[in-house]
Scaffold this motif. Sequence first.
Motif, mmCIF file in Angstrom:
data_model
loop_
_atom_site.group_PDB
_atom_site.id
_atom_site.type_symbol
_atom_site.label_atom_id
_atom_site.label_comp_id
_atom_site.label_asym_id
_atom_site.label_seq_id
_atom_site.Cartn_x
_atom_site.Cartn_y
_atom_site.Cartn_z
ATOM 1 N N LEU A 17 7.980 -0.306 8.406
ATOM 2 C CA LEU A 17 7.242 0.922 8.714
ATOM 3 C C LEU A 17 7.175 1.889 7.537
ATOM 4 O O LEU A 17 6.411 2.861 7.578
ATOM 5 N N ASP A 18 7.956 1.605 6.478
ATOM 6 C CA ASP A 18 7.831 2.419 5.261
ATOM 7 C C ASP A 18 6.966 1.719 4.210
ATOM 8 O O ASP A 18 6.945 2.118 3.042
ATOM 9 N N PHE A 19 6.247 0.678 4.613
ATOM 10 C CA PHE A 19 5.360 -0.037 3.709
ATOM 11 C C PHE A 19 4.321 0.926 3.147
ATOM 12 O O PHE A 19 3.692 1.681 3.885
ATOM 13 N N ALA A 20 4.113 0.905 1.824
ATOM 14 C CA ALA A 20 3.176 1.815 1.171
ATOM 15 C C ALA A 20 2.010 1.030 0.583
ATOM 16 O O ALA A 20 2.206 0.190 -0.295
ATOM 17 N N PRO A 21 0.780 1.272 1.041
ATOM 18 C CA PRO A 21 -0.379 0.563 0.481
ATOM 19 C C PRO A 21 -0.630 0.971 -0.961
ATOM 20 O O PRO A 21 -0.301 2.085 -1.380
ATOM 21 N N ARG A 22 -1.234 0.045 -1.703
ATOM 22 C CA ARG A 22 -1.536 0.287 -3.117
ATOM 23 C C ARG A 22 -3.039 0.148 -3.354
ATOM 24 O O ARG A 22 -3.487 -0.681 -4.156
ATOM 25 N N ARG B 149 -1.716 -8.514 -0.340
ATOM 26 C CA ARG B 149 -0.462 -8.105 0.291
ATOM 27 C C ARG B 149 -0.711 -7.026 1.336
ATOM 28 O O ARG B 149 -0.185 -7.073 2.452
ATOM 29 N N ASP B 150 -1.538 -6.041 0.994
ATOM 30 C CA ASP B 150 -1.798 -4.943 1.920
ATOM 31 C C ASP B 150 -2.581 -5.427 3.138
ATOM 32 O O ASP B 150 -2.342 -4.968 4.266
ATOM 33 N N ALA B 151 -3.521 -6.344 2.935
ATOM 34 C CA ALA B 151 -4.276 -6.884 4.070
ATOM 35 C C ALA B 151 -3.349 -7.656 5.001
ATOM 36 O O ALA B 151 -3.450 -7.536 6.231
ATOM 37 N N VAL B 152 -2.433 -8.436 4.432
ATOM 38 C CA VAL B 152 -1.462 -9.164 5.258
ATOM 39 C C VAL B 152 -0.588 -8.188 6.035
ATOM 40 O O VAL B 152 -0.289 -8.397 7.219
ATOM 41 N N ALA B 153 -0.166 -7.112 5.379
ATOM 42 C CA ALA B 153 0.675 -6.122 6.061
ATOM 43 C C ALA B 153 -0.078 -5.475 7.216
ATOM 44 O O ALA B 153 0.485 -5.281 8.305
ATOM 45 N N ALA B 154 -1.354 -5.147 7.011
ATOM 46 C CA ALA B 154 -2.138 -4.540 8.085
ATOM 47 C C ALA B 154 -2.255 -5.494 9.266
ATOM 48 O O ALA B 154 -2.124 -5.078 10.436
ATOM 49 N N TYR B 155 -2.493 -6.768 8.983
ATOM 50 C CA TYR B 155 -2.592 -7.757 10.059
ATOM 51 C C TYR B 155 -1.251 -7.924 10.772
ATOM 52 O O TYR B 155 -1.180 -7.991 12.008
ATOM 53 N N THR B 156 -0.178 -7.982 9.994
ATOM 54 C CA THR B 156 1.157 -8.115 10.575
ATOM 55 C C THR B 156 1.457 -6.943 11.504
ATOM 56 O O THR B 156 1.944 -7.127 12.627
#
Length: 323
Positions: free
Chosen positions: A9-14, A36-43
């Motif tokens: 939940l502290d993931f920071a998009p770049r 990486r950010d697209a994978v995080a959004a899907y996750t």
Amino acid sequence: MAGSAYARLDFAPRARAVVDCGSYSKPDNGCTDERRDAVAAYTDALDWYLSGDDRYAVKAIEIMDAWSGTIRDHTNSNAPVQSGWAASIWVRPAELIRAGHDWPQAGRFAEMLRKVYLPKVVGGSQSNGNWELSMLEATVGIAVFTDGRATYDKAVSMYLDRVPAYIYLSSDGALPKVSARSNLRTPEQIIKYWQQQSTFVDGLAQETCRDFAHTGYGLSAIAHIAETSRIQHGDLYPQVADRLRAAFEFHAKYQLGEPLPENICHGHYERSLGPTTEVAYNALHNRLGLAMPETERLTAQLRPEGADMFSLWETLTHADNPH
């Protein structure tokens, strides 16, 4: 999935305005960050959908909004395939979130897909087949999210032209089929395009003798497009099932350790198929009832299939899933 770094939940998009990607992502100016950010959004979107924890929906929206408010272009030689890889992932959290959560900037995200990603992927590619298949997966996903029926129909037509030119069946004749949009005309040109392979057997792919990793990208995209078509009530599996089954059975057998015959890739191959089997195995074996013993063995060995390129959490989403 919930324990992965993508779900923090502290993931920071770049996010960045221009993603600049050369061959094999060299230079890597935002290429890895974008995927990486697209994978995080899907996750996060999956985590929210399955757990009901609204914090994950908020995080997915934060990541998607960061990119839709920033990116303007993809540049350098890998721009088309980078756009395909990223967009094929972006549309997944976008669909999940828009269907069940308030998202004020959903329209801006759709415009990003239309203006930044679609122009790079909609025309396809005559490079190695995994490029065009990944770009077609992105095109199909964008068309669904933006209600672009003409774009969807065009992509499906290109897909049904490309799949037979990517996976060989003996019924094709002595040589593989060629895309109608290709400039390959002679046997010598076709053999060169198939990585200098001149002996063809059921399930061999255009990139098998390059490596199994890129072949896996192509097979994964074929399955993903067929899966989306089924959800959209225009099931393409019946038209690609024989080839997709043959390809997974062929590659699973050798991924499991069987030596390649000397007349295939000179007996040498890179055993790197990746976690790409769940979607196709569930559709072809569980739903259509096709025998896939080699793929079944490999799938059991790979479970749980995690996150690799654009094959993401597919044991979670597709293992033994009759729907």
